[in-house]
Design a protein around this motif. Structure first.
Motif, PDB file in Angstrom:
ATOM      1  N   TYR A   1       0.829  -1.208   0.000  1.00  0.00           N
ATOM      2  CA  TYR A   1       0.000   0.000   0.000  1.00  0.00           C
ATOM      3  C   TYR A   1       0.865   1.260   0.000  1.00  0.00           C
ATOM      4  O   TYR A   1       0.644   2.174  -0.798  1.00  0.00           O
ATOM      5  N   LEU A   2       1.860   1.300   0.878  1.00  0.00           N
ATOM      6  CA  LEU A   2       2.710   2.484   0.977  1.00  0.00           C
ATOM      7  C   LEU A   2       3.573   2.688  -0.265  1.00  0.00           C
ATOM      8  O   LEU A   2       3.716   3.809  -0.755  1.00  0.00           O
ATOM      9  N   SER A   3       4.149   1.613  -0.794  1.00  0.00           N
ATOM     10  CA  SER A   3       5.018   1.770  -1.966  1.00  0.00           C
ATOM     11  C   SER A   3       4.207   2.147  -3.203  1.00  0.00           C
ATOM     12  O   SER A   3       4.610   3.018  -3.976  1.00  0.00           O
ATOM     13  N   ARG A   4       3.074   1.524  -3.379  1.00  0.00           N
ATOM     14  CA  ARG A   4       2.244   1.864  -4.545  1.00  0.00           C
ATOM     15  C   ARG A   4       1.619   3.252  -4.381  1.00  0.00           C
ATOM     16  O   ARG A   4       1.501   4.009  -5.346  1.00  0.00           O
ATOM     17  N   GLY A   5       1.247   3.599  -3.158  1.00  0.00           N
ATOM     18  CA  GLY A   5       0.695   4.933  -2.902  1.00  0.00           C
ATOM     19  C   GLY A   5       1.717   6.038  -3.134  1.00  0.00           C
ATOM     20  O   GLY A   5       1.421   7.074  -3.727  1.00  0.00           O
ATOM     21  N   ALA A   6       2.946   5.818  -2.654  1.00  0.00           N
ATOM     22  CA  ALA A   6       4.012   6.803  -2.875  1.00  0.00           C
ATOM     23  C   ALA A   6       4.321   6.931  -4.368  1.00  0.00           C
ATOM     24  O   ALA A   6       4.539   8.040  -4.878  1.00  0.00           O
ATOM     25  N   SER A   7       4.315   5.816  -5.068  1.00  0.00           N
ATOM     26  CA  SER A   7       4.566   5.853  -6.514  1.00  0.00           C
ATOM     27  C   SER A   7       3.463   6.612  -7.235  1.00  0.00           C
ATOM     28  O   SER A   7       3.740   7.384  -8.159  1.00  0.00           O
TER      29      SER A   7
END
Length: 146
Positions: free
Chosen positions: A54-60
């Motif tokens: 969630y965090l990595s895809r959200g930051a991307s």
């Protein structure tokens, strides 16, 4: 540097950075196995759970959106002078704080200097350089204060 030349460089530089930021869309839709491989390359043994995804895809996705906004700003820097100045000041402040926190944690808490640590430092330094260079070029173009 003439204002015309500075304006041309400003537009090109914004488009280059915006285009590279929009490539982050790949990380939003990449297979989970790719994300696991990337995480394990940076932090061997780290778990890739739902929160990490969630965090990595959200930051991307956030990088992609900001890149799109910068692309729009590059189309007419005079029209978007106020928001552009605000965004670059946010970049300068945020990256300066990020660099200080990383370096303080390194020298006081003994944070490990892994590839990830150096990657984060590099990202912060690039963000700081980007923000300062856009503010400098904006000044050379004499963008009106809105």
């Amino acid at each position: 540097m003439t204002p015309e030349k500075a304006s041309r460089i400003l537009c090109i530089w914004l488009r280059i950075v915006a285009g590279s930021m929009m490539l982050a869309l790949i990380a939003v839709v990449m297979p989970t196995s790719w994300l696991e491989a990337a995480v394990n390359a940076l932090e061997p043994g780290a778990r890739v759970d739902l929160l990490t995804q969630y965090l990595s895809r959200g930051a991307s996705m956030a990088y992609f959106v900001v890149g799109g906004v910068f692309w729009i700003f590059a189309g007419d820097p005079r029209k978007y002078a106020g928001p552009l100045r605000f965004a670059m000041n946010c970049y300068v402040v945020g990256c300066t704080i990020g660099l200080m926190v990383m370096l303080i944690s390194k020298f006081t808490a003994g944070t490990e200097t892994t590839w990830l640590f150096y990657g984060i430092l590099f990202d912060m330094a690039c963000g700081l350089a980007f923000g300062l260079s856009i503010l400098y070029l904006s000044r050379q173009v004499n963008l009106s204060r809105n």
